[in-house]
Design a protein around this motif. Structure first.
Motif, PDB file in Angstrom:
ATOM      1  N   ARG A 189       0.840  -1.209   0.000  1.00  0.00           N
ATOM      2  CA  ARG A 189       0.000   0.000   0.000  1.00  0.00           C
ATOM      3  C   ARG A 189       0.872   1.255   0.000  1.00  0.00           C
ATOM      4  NH1 ARG A 189      -5.072  -1.682  -0.520  1.00  0.00           N
ATOM      5  NH2 ARG A 189      -5.663  -3.476   0.731  1.00  0.00           N
ATOM      6  N   ASN A 190       0.303   2.312  -0.558  1.00  0.00           N
ATOM      7  CA  ASN A 190       1.006   3.591  -0.640  1.00  0.00           C
ATOM      8  C   ASN A 190       1.321   4.112   0.755  1.00  0.00           C
ATOM      9  OD1 ASN A 190       1.911   6.176  -1.252  1.00  0.00           O
ATOM     10  ND2 ASN A 190       0.561   6.339  -3.003  1.00  0.00           N
ATOM     11  N   SER A 191       2.501   4.691   0.887  1.00  0.00           N
ATOM     12  CA  SER A 191       2.953   5.219   2.175  1.00  0.00           C
ATOM     13  C   SER A 191       2.256   6.514   2.556  1.00  0.00           C
ATOM     14  CB  SER A 191       4.464   5.463   2.129  1.00  0.00           C
ATOM     15  OG  SER A 191       4.756   6.434   1.138  1.00  0.00           O
ATOM     16  N   GLY A 192       1.505   7.095   1.647  1.00  0.00           N
ATOM     17  CA  GLY A 192       0.821   8.353   1.923  1.00  0.00           C
ATOM     18  C   GLY A 192       1.537   9.554   1.333  1.00  0.00           C
ATOM     19  N   ASP A 207       7.174   3.755  -4.036  1.00  0.00           N
ATOM     20  CA  ASP A 207       7.824   2.744  -3.206  1.00  0.00           C
ATOM     21  C   ASP A 207       6.866   1.637  -2.783  1.00  0.00           C
ATOM     22  OD1 ASP A 207       6.297   4.312  -1.548  1.00  0.00           O
ATOM     23  OD2 ASP A 207       7.854   4.590  -0.030  1.00  0.00           O
ATOM     24  N   SER A 208       5.737   1.537  -3.493  1.00  0.00           N
ATOM     25  CA  SER A 208       4.747   0.513  -3.173  1.00  0.00           C
ATOM     26  C   SER A 208       4.069   0.062  -4.460  1.00  0.00           C
ATOM     27  CB  SER A 208       3.693   1.077  -2.218  1.00  0.00           C
ATOM     28  OG  SER A 208       2.918   2.062  -2.894  1.00  0.00           O
ATOM     29  N   VAL A 209       3.367  -1.051  -4.394  1.00  0.00           N
ATOM     30  CA  VAL A 209       2.611  -1.529  -5.556  1.00  0.00           C
ATOM     31  C   VAL A 209       1.601  -0.460  -5.968  1.00  0.00           C
ATOM     32  CG1 VAL A 209       1.002  -3.286  -6.390  1.00  0.00           C
ATOM     33  CG2 VAL A 209       2.935  -3.960  -4.952  1.00  0.00           C
ATOM     34  N   GLU A 210       0.883   0.091  -4.996  1.00  0.00           N
ATOM     35  CA  GLU A 210      -0.101   1.147  -5.304  1.00  0.00           C
ATOM     36  C   GLU A 210       0.551   2.331  -5.999  1.00  0.00           C
ATOM     37  OE1 GLU A 210      -3.900   1.289  -2.339  1.00  0.00           O
ATOM     38  OE2 GLU A 210      -2.074   2.213  -1.606  1.00  0.00           O
ATOM     39  N   GLY A 211       1.672   2.792  -5.474  1.00  0.00           N
ATOM     40  CA  GLY A 211       2.352   3.949  -6.047  1.00  0.00           C
ATOM     41  C   GLY A 211       2.895   3.683  -7.439  1.00  0.00           C
TER      42      GLY A 211
END
Length: 117
Positions: A25-28, A34-38
């Motif tokens: 998940r995105n770190s915000g 740095d994430s699959v979502e991002g």
């Protein structure tokens, strides 16, 4: 010469190594990749610059298997079949079953990963 090498490298396929639950998940942080979502969001944002107008193909390597670390310290034994008193993975636990580790893997790694995809 450096610019030419970078252009060649740009054409070499690569994959994103997802070795911990925190990389799903995105770190915000807006625009973070740095994430699959991002990474997926970045691919969609950049689709317009692709000649086909399509988002780039994103390849991910699943790695956070229970009791796996291969001494590379990538996941650091984040998901264990069973933990030792010091909190580290009991790597001998595989022989005695890994139901708890597989349950954690499915619910905390696989399910969120699939939801993001």
């Amino acid at each position: 010469p450096e610019h030419a090498r970078l252009n060649v490298l740009k054409q070499v396929p690569s994959a994103f190594w997802i070795d911990t639950k925190s990389k799903i998940r995105n770190s915000g942080t807006p625009g973070a990749t740095d994430s699959v979502e991002g990474i997926l969001a970045d691919s969609l944002r950049n689709a317009a610059s692709n000649p086909s107008g399509e988002p780039a193909l994103c390849a991910f390597v699943w790695y956070d298997l229970p009791n796996r670390d291969c001494h590379a310290k990538a996941s650091g034994g984040e998901i264990c079949c069973r933990r030792l008193p010091d909190g580290s993975c009991d790597f001998m636990a595989q022989a005695n079953g890994c139901a708890e580790g597989l349950k954690e893997y499915m619910h905390e790694y696989v399910d969120p990963f699939v939801e993001v995809l």
